[in-house]
Scaffold this active site. Structure first.
Site, PDB file in Angstrom:
ATOM      1  N   LYS A  43       0.844  -1.193   0.000  1.00  0.00           N
ATOM      2  CA  LYS A  43       0.000   0.000   0.000  1.00  0.00           C
ATOM      3  C   LYS A  43       0.883   1.249   0.000  1.00  0.00           C
ATOM      4  CE  LYS A  43      -0.472   0.098   5.058  1.00  0.00           C
ATOM      5  NZ  LYS A  43      -1.407   0.156   6.191  1.00  0.00           N
ATOM      6  N   TYR A  53      15.332  31.407   3.147  1.00  0.00           N
ATOM      7  CA  TYR A  53      14.163  32.202   3.528  1.00  0.00           C
ATOM      8  C   TYR A  53      14.193  32.596   5.001  1.00  0.00           C
ATOM      9  CZ  TYR A  53      11.912  30.886  -0.887  1.00  0.00           C
ATOM     10  OH  TYR A  53      11.601  30.706  -2.211  1.00  0.00           O
TER      11      TYR A  53
END
Length: 385
Positions: A41, A279
């Site tokens: 999965k 940033y």
């Protein structure tokens, strides 16, 4: 959806030999009557569902486990047409035609699914599909996980008494999931097992498969594991200890990590003291420093809060400096290194290693999440003998 980026050096290298080794190791702990189902999965925990599934079957897996019908259909469309595929999550009855067509085994928690599915087939003039196909189901039992499943003997008895009204349904299996087998109070495993035994007493003998053994049960609860018809192998198929414990002798000795995440230095510069990086200007150099830029960021699954995780360059641990960007991040390197030098985010570089379990523990998470976060923008490269 992101597509793999073929024109930059960031990639996840998946060793299918390691996956097969891990499967074969767990199979040595099983008895001849048990089957191993490989959990693929979430794109095989980020490793790539189709190549991993095929390698798992080659290694001896008798079935596959997914979370959604869509994941099962993807496997069917890519050559896995015969192997049993069980969807562990609940599904929408409106998708019954595709479920039947692709021969997908689904999980149910009550009779209402069959009623709604039949209504859907009727409304779309597809009831004749039931002349050709049977719907195979496993009933989920909630013994203490608190997720999905019937919780009482009365509910199981009621399900068993009504299911024969749907002759097109094959009630093949019943299962539960142990919440603390891989971490938490050990006594709760016994509590859940007692509840399991009480519930399955109400299950007819015609129901073939009764299973509860996940990876942790298979590795550490060998007194209970043999009674599970199916062993649902998950994280240890990918080489990880379910508790992310590096000191566990068994898993450290026998399991081989399958995934390596690497990139390269794409740019370097020497920066004077007092210069800010990235940033928000959250990092400022305190001396003359060599800074390398690496083409990986949070859009690739290397998240902003991974800023505290050092990477390996030329066999040395190097700190990330400044905020991780969407597509790039900056790293302080010990000296001027050439563009193209390998950067190892997960895996080994010389005698040093960035092990996914160590990374997970440092971030207060689990290795499952580290792998699943790696986005499809990162190409998967497969190794196999």
């Amino acid at each position: 959806m992101y597509e793999p980026s073929e024109h930059r050096p960031t990639e996840a290298i998946v060793d299918l030999n390691a996956i097969q080794h891990n499967i074969k190791y767990v199979m040595t702990k099983m008895n001849d009557n048990q089957m191993l189902y490989a959990t693929v999965k979430a794109d095989a925990y980020g490793h790539g569902a189709i190549p991993v599934a095929k390698a798992a079957i080659e290694a001896g897996a008798k079935g596959l486990l997914v979370a959604t019908v869509d994941e099962a259909i993807e496997l069917r469309k890519n050559g896995l047409s015969q192997i049993p595929i069980l969807v562990l999550g609940l599904t929408d009855p409106r998708g019954i035609a595709e479920i039947l067509h692709y021969n997908i085994t689904i999980t149910v928690t009550g009779i209402d699914f069959f009623e709604k599915a039949y209504k859907q087939l009727t409304s779309t003039n597809q009831v004749n599909l039931l002349d050709v196909y049977r719907l195979t189901v496993h009933l989920a039992l909630d013994t203490g996980m608190g997720r999905i499943g019937l919780r009482s003997v009365e509910e199981v008895e009621a399900f068993a008494s009504i299911i024969n009204d749907f002759p097109w349904v094959n009630w093949q299996g019943v299962f539960t999931h142990f919440a603390t087998a891989g971490g938490g109070p050990e006594a709760y495993v016994e509590t859940q097992f007692e509840r399991w035994r009480a519930l399955i007493a109400a299950v007819p003998e015609s129901v073939t498969y009764r299973h509860y053994a996940n990876t942790a049960m298979a590795l550490w609860h060998t007194d209970l594991m043999p009674q599970s018809d199916i062993v649902r192998l998950g994280i240890s198929m990918y080489g990880m200890d379910p508790k992310d414990e590096r000191h566990n002798k068994e898993t450290a000795t026998h399991l081989q990590p399958a995934l390596q995440l690497i990139s390269e230095i794409m740019h370097t510069k020497q920066v004077a003291p007092g210069e800010s990086i990235s940033y928000g200007a959250q990092y400022t150099t305190s001396e003359r420093e060599w800074i390398a830029t690496v083409p990986i960021g949070y859009a690739d699954g290397w998240l902003r809060h991974y800023q505290t995780v050092d990477v390996l360059i030329a066999g040395e641990y190097c700190p990330v400096v400044g905020v991780i960007n969407m597509d790039q991040m900056m790293v302080k390197i010990p000296r001027d290194l050439p563009v193209g030098t390998t950067v190892t985010l997960i895996g080994k570089d010389g005698k040093s290693e960035n092990h996914a379990s160590d990374i997970a523990r440092s971030l207060n998470t689990i290795s499952y999440e580290i792998f699943c976060n790696i986005s499809r923008r990162v190409p998967r490269v497969y190794l196999k003998d």
